[in-house]
Design a protein around this motif. Structure first.
Motif, PDB file in Angstrom:
ATOM      1  N   GLU A  15       0.836  -1.199   0.000  1.00 16.19           N
ATOM      2  CA  GLU A  15       0.000   0.000   0.000  1.00 16.19           C
ATOM      3  C   GLU A  15       0.876   1.257   0.000  1.00 16.19           C
ATOM      4  N   ALA A  16       2.041   1.164   0.642  1.00 18.68           N
ATOM      5  CA  ALA A  16       2.970   2.295   0.716  1.00 18.68           C
ATOM      6  C   ALA A  16       3.889   2.381  -0.496  1.00 18.68           C
ATOM      7  N   GLY A  17       3.703   1.475  -1.466  1.00 21.27           N
ATOM      8  CA  GLY A  17       4.504   1.517  -2.670  1.00 21.27           C
ATOM      9  C   GLY A  17       5.790   0.723  -2.608  1.00 21.27           C
ATOM     10  N   PHE A  18       5.909  -0.159  -1.603  1.00 18.22           N
ATOM     11  CA  PHE A  18       7.107  -0.972  -1.452  1.00 18.22           C
ATOM     12  C   PHE A  18       6.747  -2.444  -1.706  1.00 18.22           C
ATOM     13  N   ASP A  19       7.554  -3.121  -2.517  1.00 17.82           N
ATOM     14  CA  ASP A  19       7.312  -4.532  -2.812  1.00 17.82           C
ATOM     15  C   ASP A  19       8.167  -5.397  -1.888  1.00 17.82           C
ATOM     16  N   PRO A  20       7.577  -6.012  -0.857  1.00 15.21           N
ATOM     17  CA  PRO A  20       8.371  -6.824   0.060  1.00 15.21           C
ATOM     18  C   PRO A  20       8.953  -8.079  -0.564  1.00 15.21           C
ATOM     19  N   ASP A  21       8.390  -8.515  -1.691  1.00 15.56           N
ATOM     20  CA  ASP A  21       8.904  -9.703  -2.367  1.00 15.56           C
ATOM     21  C   ASP A  21      10.083  -9.383  -3.283  1.00 15.56           C
ATOM     22  N   GLY A  22      10.360  -8.087  -3.442  1.00 13.72           N
ATOM     23  CA  GLY A  22      11.428  -7.696  -4.338  1.00 13.72           C
ATOM     24  C   GLY A  22      12.779  -7.556  -3.667  1.00 13.72           C
ATOM     25  N   VAL A  23      12.835  -7.862  -2.326  1.00 15.01           N
ATOM     26  CA  VAL A  23      14.092  -7.766  -1.586  1.00 15.01           C
ATOM     27  C   VAL A  23      14.776  -9.116  -1.593  1.00 15.01           C
ATOM     28  N   SER A  24      16.015  -9.149  -1.982  1.00 13.10           N
ATOM     29  CA  SER A  24      16.753 -10.419  -2.038  1.00 13.10           C
ATOM     30  C   SER A  24      17.302 -10.777  -0.661  1.00 13.10           C
TER      31      SER A  24
END
Length: 246
Positions: free
Chosen positions: A237-246
């Motif tokens: 919702e805040a514009g951050f993709d938690p799945d995109g962090v390695s």
């Protein structure tokens, strides 16, 4: 240039919130020594100062969703930065924490923690603290209120995976109290380290409670699923993709 200005505004913001601990701490200190409500009021005054100044100094708005508990429960929360501590404590009527024992000796701060009912623990001896807390609850020595605990044990940056420790399950099982999980996205705007504070809407959300009485393993599985799923939703919702962090 815009980032440089935001960083400078963040530096001023961070400096003034820590400075304000001193005058507010001194102002409420006599009341805090006499009554736990004084310590609670002083800490809440500082929390409200932080959220108010964050809004106009760095463009960071805050929101508390869900229903904060008012009875004696375990509040088990995702921990991303100092901001989630501030928002959760300000939202519940009588919050208390497990705190590092060395903070007991900090001027004013240590006394406030003890008056709130925080439980001091030695570094690396968390299991002993849990046992003592369970014993105190059973014997009626523990100050009433909402015990705020962090199941991953430390601040976890957005998108980073970290295991949930069994201490939350032990407290849940031994105290016989309901658990109120809390999700958050605050780390997207207020990092665990560094000066920069980003504009946006930082949220903590009190989720439906998990009633007492479940098996510890079942509880831990449900707790992790509900907190991680909803924290990921808030981060997206805040514009951050938690799945995109390695």
């Amino acid at each position: 240039m815009r980032d440089a200005i935001q960083w400078l505004r963040s530096l001023i913001f961070v400096g003034q919130i820590y400075f304000m601990m001193l005058p507010l701490g001194i102002l409420f200190f006599p009341w805090a020594l006499l009554d736990r409500r004084g310590a609670n009021a002083g800490c809440k005054a500082w929390c409200h100062w932080v959220t108010w100044t964050a809004r106009w100094m760095v463009g960071l708005r805050t929101e508390v969703r869900g229903t904060p508990p008012t009875d004696e429960v375990l509040v088990v929360a995702k921990h991303q930065s100092f901001l989630d501590i501030i928002l959760i404590f300000a939202a519940v009527p009588a919050g208390k924490f497990i705190m590092k024992r060395e903070l007991m000796y900090a001027p004013i701060l240590g006394q406030y923690g003890l008056r709130l009912g925080c439980v001091p623990v030695d570094r690396g001896k968390r299991s002993q603290a849990i046992k003592k807390m369970v014993d105190d609850v059973a014997k009626g020595r523990q100050a009433p209120g909402q015990l705020i605990i962090y199941p991953q044990g430390t601040r976890i940056a957005p998108g980073v995976k970290a295991p949930y420790k069994i201490g939350s399950g032990i407290l849940y099982e031994e105290t016989g109290q309901d658990c109120v999980p809390v999700a958050t996205n605050v780390g997207v705007f207020w990092p665990r380290k560094g000066i920069m504070r980003k504009p946006g809407l930082a949220v903590v959300e009190f989720l439906p409670r998990i009633p007492a009485g479940k098996e510890k393993e079942t509880f831990m599985s449900e707790l992790e699923e509900v907190i991680e799923t909803n924290s990921n939703r808030l981060m997206r919702e805040a514009g951050f993709d938690p799945d995109g962090v390695s």
